[in-house]
Design a protein around this motif. Structure first.
Motif, PDB file in Angstrom:
ATOM      1  N   ALA A  76       0.829  -1.206   0.000  1.00 35.26           N
ATOM      2  CA  ALA A  76       0.000   0.000   0.000  1.00 35.26           C
ATOM      3  C   ALA A  76       0.865   1.257   0.000  1.00 35.26           C
ATOM      4  O   ALA A  76       0.513   2.257  -0.641  1.00 35.26           O
ATOM      5  CB  ALA A  76      -0.931  -0.015   1.207  1.00 35.26           C
ATOM      6  N   GLU A  77       1.995   1.212   0.721  1.00 34.86           N
ATOM      7  CA  GLU A  77       2.868   2.383   0.745  1.00 34.86           C
ATOM      8  C   GLU A  77       3.490   2.642  -0.622  1.00 34.86           C
ATOM      9  O   GLU A  77       3.641   3.786  -1.051  1.00 34.86           O
ATOM     10  CB  GLU A  77       3.964   2.188   1.802  1.00 34.86           C
ATOM     11  CG  GLU A  77       3.461   2.275   3.231  1.00 34.86           C
ATOM     12  CD  GLU A  77       2.881   3.637   3.556  1.00 34.86           C
ATOM     13  OE1 GLU A  77       3.443   4.656   3.092  1.00 34.86           O
ATOM     14  OE2 GLU A  77       1.845   3.689   4.246  1.00 34.86           O
ATOM     15  N   ASP A  78       3.862   1.567  -1.323  1.00 28.64           N
ATOM     16  CA  ASP A  78       4.386   1.731  -2.684  1.00 28.64           C
ATOM     17  C   ASP A  78       3.302   2.271  -3.622  1.00 28.64           C
ATOM     18  O   ASP A  78       3.565   3.130  -4.469  1.00 28.64           O
ATOM     19  CB  ASP A  78       4.920   0.398  -3.205  1.00 28.64           C
ATOM     20  CG  ASP A  78       6.151  -0.071  -2.435  1.00 28.64           C
ATOM     21  OD1 ASP A  78       6.825   0.795  -1.841  1.00 28.64           O
ATOM     22  OD2 ASP A  78       6.408  -1.293  -2.429  1.00 28.64           O
ATOM     23  N   ALA A  79       2.086   1.734  -3.462  1.00 28.64           N
ATOM     24  CA  ALA A  79       0.984   2.189  -4.316  1.00 28.64           C
ATOM     25  C   ALA A  79       0.617   3.631  -4.033  1.00 28.64           C
ATOM     26  O   ALA A  79       0.153   4.363  -4.928  1.00 28.64           O
ATOM     27  CB  ALA A  79      -0.237   1.293  -4.126  1.00 28.64           C
ATOM     28  N   VAL A 143      -8.959   7.417  -2.107  1.00 28.19           N
ATOM     29  CA  VAL A 143      -8.018   6.399  -1.640  1.00 28.19           C
ATOM     30  C   VAL A 143      -6.923   7.027  -0.788  1.00 28.19           C
ATOM     31  O   VAL A 143      -6.525   6.484   0.249  1.00 28.19           O
ATOM     32  CB  VAL A 143      -7.412   5.639  -2.837  1.00 28.19           C
ATOM     33  CG1 VAL A 143      -6.332   4.675  -2.377  1.00 28.19           C
ATOM     34  CG2 VAL A 143      -8.508   4.873  -3.574  1.00 28.19           C
ATOM     35  N   LEU A 144      -6.426   8.188  -1.190  1.00 31.25           N
ATOM     36  CA  LEU A 144      -5.409   8.868  -0.379  1.00 31.25           C
ATOM     37  C   LEU A 144      -5.948   9.210   1.002  1.00 31.25           C
ATOM     38  O   LEU A 144      -5.219   9.151   2.004  1.00 31.25           O
ATOM     39  CB  LEU A 144      -4.929  10.129  -1.095  1.00 31.25           C
ATOM     40  CG  LEU A 144      -4.040   9.920  -2.324  1.00 31.25           C
ATOM     41  CD1 LEU A 144      -3.731  11.258  -2.986  1.00 31.25           C
ATOM     42  CD2 LEU A 144      -2.745   9.208  -1.937  1.00 31.25           C
ATOM     43  N   ALA A 145      -7.226   9.579   1.057  1.00 28.32           N
ATOM     44  CA  ALA A 145      -7.819   9.889   2.359  1.00 28.32           C
ATOM     45  C   ALA A 145      -7.979   8.643   3.227  1.00 28.32           C
ATOM     46  O   ALA A 145      -8.117   8.759   4.454  1.00 28.32           O
ATOM     47  CB  ALA A 145      -9.181  10.558   2.154  1.00 28.32           C
ATOM     48  N   ALA A 146      -7.959   7.458   2.616  1.00 34.99           N
ATOM     49  CA  ALA A 146      -8.147   6.227   3.382  1.00 34.99           C
ATOM     50  C   ALA A 146      -6.875   5.767   4.083  1.00 34.99           C
ATOM     51  O   ALA A 146      -6.936   4.909   4.975  1.00 34.99           O
ATOM     52  CB  ALA A 146      -8.658   5.120   2.453  1.00 34.99           C
ATOM     53  N   TYR A 147      -5.703   6.290   3.688  1.00 34.16           N
ATOM     54  CA  TYR A 147      -4.453   5.915   4.359  1.00 34.16           C
ATOM     55  C   TYR A 147      -4.414   6.556   5.749  1.00 34.16           C
ATOM     56  O   TYR A 147      -4.636   7.767   5.903  1.00 34.16           O
ATOM     57  CB  TYR A 147      -3.245   6.388   3.546  1.00 34.16           C
ATOM     58  CG  TYR A 147      -2.956   5.555   2.328  1.00 34.16           C
ATOM     59  CD1 TYR A 147      -2.120   4.452   2.409  1.00 34.16           C
ATOM     60  CD2 TYR A 147      -3.521   5.876   1.097  1.00 34.16           C
ATOM     61  CE1 TYR A 147      -1.845   3.691   1.280  1.00 34.16           C
ATOM     62  CE2 TYR A 147      -3.266   5.118  -0.026  1.00 34.16           C
ATOM     63  CZ  TYR A 147      -2.423   4.026   0.067  1.00 34.16           C
ATOM     64  OH  TYR A 147      -2.165   3.268  -1.044  1.00 34.16           O
ATOM     65  N   ASP A 148      -4.115   5.724   6.762  1.00 37.55           N
ATOM     66  CA  ASP A 148      -4.079   6.257   8.126  1.00 37.55           C
ATOM     67  C   ASP A 148      -2.668   6.595   8.596  1.00 37.55           C
ATOM     68  O   ASP A 148      -2.469   7.094   9.711  1.00 37.55           O
ATOM     69  CB  ASP A 148      -4.732   5.286   9.102  1.00 37.55           C
ATOM     70  CG  ASP A 148      -4.057   3.918   9.105  1.00 37.55           C
ATOM     71  OD1 ASP A 148      -2.980   3.772   8.491  1.00 37.55           O
ATOM     72  OD2 ASP A 148      -4.621   2.989   9.717  1.00 37.55           O
ATOM     73  N   GLY A 149      -1.630   6.316   7.797  1.00 38.27           N
ATOM     74  CA  GLY A 149      -0.257   6.665   8.141  1.00 38.27           C
ATOM     75  C   GLY A 149       0.425   5.715   9.101  1.00 38.27           C
ATOM     76  O   GLY A 149       1.622   5.852   9.373  1.00 38.27           O
TER      77      GLY A 149
END
Length: 442
Positions: A76-79, A143-149
């Protein structure tokens, strides 16, 4: 088991008009509906993909498969890097598509005819490309908003793996559509393809019109007449299915007074009622659609109008392109060759019991021939390529036309000879300009 006697002919089958056909055609004439539907659709896909991601994470967390979760986090981080790039670049891509469309529309309007702009507005590939690009941009933001870090496999709540894969698939689809879009737009910027599109749409309108082939229906006395109450404009089409339902319930026959393509103003009579009782203005007023321009949907003469306009523009001193006029004449002759044996003049729409419920006036054979040749014939002086092609077209149609439809063709042929004889002083030039040639000057 059929009891039909051998050799007996089957009764004619009639295709009942679809209730949503006017709405469908009106939506195709807009440019907002497809992108709006694409945005709604991609938000639904994102919602489903988000649910799948949550379900996958819950299943892995229950099995304590933290190693698998770590792999998903790494993917997911690569994507995320790719999706971030896509998000920033997609709006630029959309601007490129929109700019190409505007240039193509401007060229077509200036070189061919303002009426062909409608072809670009109705282009499916243009709408699909624009819709997919916008959907890809919105999806990348979601999708960017779905990343929680969070990168710790034991603490991460969700990993948008399916959402990332969906975004990459949309990017791939966008690239393929962009190639198809550029190819389609370049084709539509060539006059031969524009003329072909107009010709095919005209023939489709000619073939889908419903007619009573065998008998002439005598209408009863007129019992009511309704006037148009909306804003002034061009009569684009009517909702035939709704009018037939009204006529069937009331035992009446409805008749459209103006032709499709006529300009109507408030107070213009539009619907006449024959027989029956109880038909109200409220029941039929919403069945009439008026707009700012004509459409192919039910307008039999609109295609010929556009082809004649293209030929006239090509023969103007500013353009001086007789070859384009010859190409337009090719398609005009093709259309008339199909229409020459059809029972033109009126459409009689029947219900499921084969009872006539709606009558609609359409251009007759003489109307179509006059529309096709009158204006072009007036500007053929000094263009032997065009006069030769028109002479060949009229001769071909005279071979196909039954006896009752030859008079108008012979009249146009005689008028063409008269124009050439008056404008070509040399006998050899007159003979050359009046020699039939299907290629103009082949």
């Amino acid at each position: 088991m059929s009891t039909q006697e051998p050799g007996a002919q089957s009764p004619p089958r009639y295709r009942r008009p679809r209730a949503l056909s006017p709405l469908r055609e009106h939506l195709r004439d807009t440019f907002w509906f497809a992108p709006a539907a694409g945005l709604v659709g991609v938000m639904f896909l994102w919602f489903v993909a988000s649910g799948v991601d949550v379900a996958v994470m819950d299943a892995l967390r229950e099995e304590r498969a933290y190693e698998e979760i770590g792999r998903l986090v790494g993917f997911a981080e690569d994507a995320k890097t790719i999706i971030t790039t896509v998000s920033s670049a997609m709006m630029t891509f959309i601007g490129v598509v929109f700019s190409i469309s505007l240039v193509a529309v401007q060229m077509a309007s200036g070189q061919f005819s303002p009426r062909v702009v409608r072809i670009f507005v109705r282009s499916r590939i243009t709408k699909l490309t624009f819709s997919v690009f916008l959907a890809t941009f919105v999806l990348s933001l979601l999708v960017l908003a779905a990343y929680d870090g969070e990168t710790d496999p034991e603490k991460v709540e969700t990993v948008p793996v399916v959402q990332s894969l969906l975004t990459m698939a949309m990017v791939a689809l966008s690239l393929m559509l962009f190639i198809a879009y550029v190819n389609s737009t370049l084709r539509l910027m060539r006059v031969s393809h524009v003329i072909d599109r107009i010709s095919r749409a005209s023939l489709a309108t000619l073939r889908k019109q419903e007619r009573e082939w065998d008998e002439d229906v005598v209408l009863g006395p007129e019992t009511a007449r309704f006037a148009y109450r909306g804003r002034a404009g061009v009569l684009r089409d009517v909702d035939i299915a709704r009018l037939m339902r009204v006529a069937r319930r009331r035992g009446a026959v409805l008749r459209l007074i103006p032709r499709i393509g006529d300009f109507v103003v408030p107070g213009t009579p539009v619907i006449a009622v024959h027989g029956g009782e109880g038909v109200t203005e409220k029941a039929v007023r919403r069945s009439v659609s008026v707009g700012v321009e004509r459409t192919f949907h039910q307008d039999l003469g609109f295609g010929l109008r556009q082809l004649a306009d293209i030929a006239l523009r090509a023969l103007s001193p500013a353009v001086n392109d007789p070859t384009t006029a010859v190409q337009a004449l090719d398609r005009i002759v093709q259309f008339l060759a199909v229409a020459v044996e059809l029972p033109l003049g009126a459409l009689r729409h029947r219900d499921g019991q084969l009872q006539v419920r709606f009558v609609q006036d359409v251009p007759g054979w003489a109307d179509l021939v006059d529309l096709a040749f009158t204006e072009i014939r007036g500007v053929v002086a000094g263009n032997p390529q065009v006069s030769r092609r028109m002479m060949a077209g009229l001769d071909d149609l005279l071979l196909l036309a039954p006896e009752g439809r030859r008079e108008v063709l012979e009249r146009h042929r005689a008028l063409l000879v008269d124009v050439v004889e008056r404008t070509a002083p040399d006998a050899a030039d007159r003979e050359f300009a009046l020699t039939a040639d299907r290629q103009g000057i082949g």
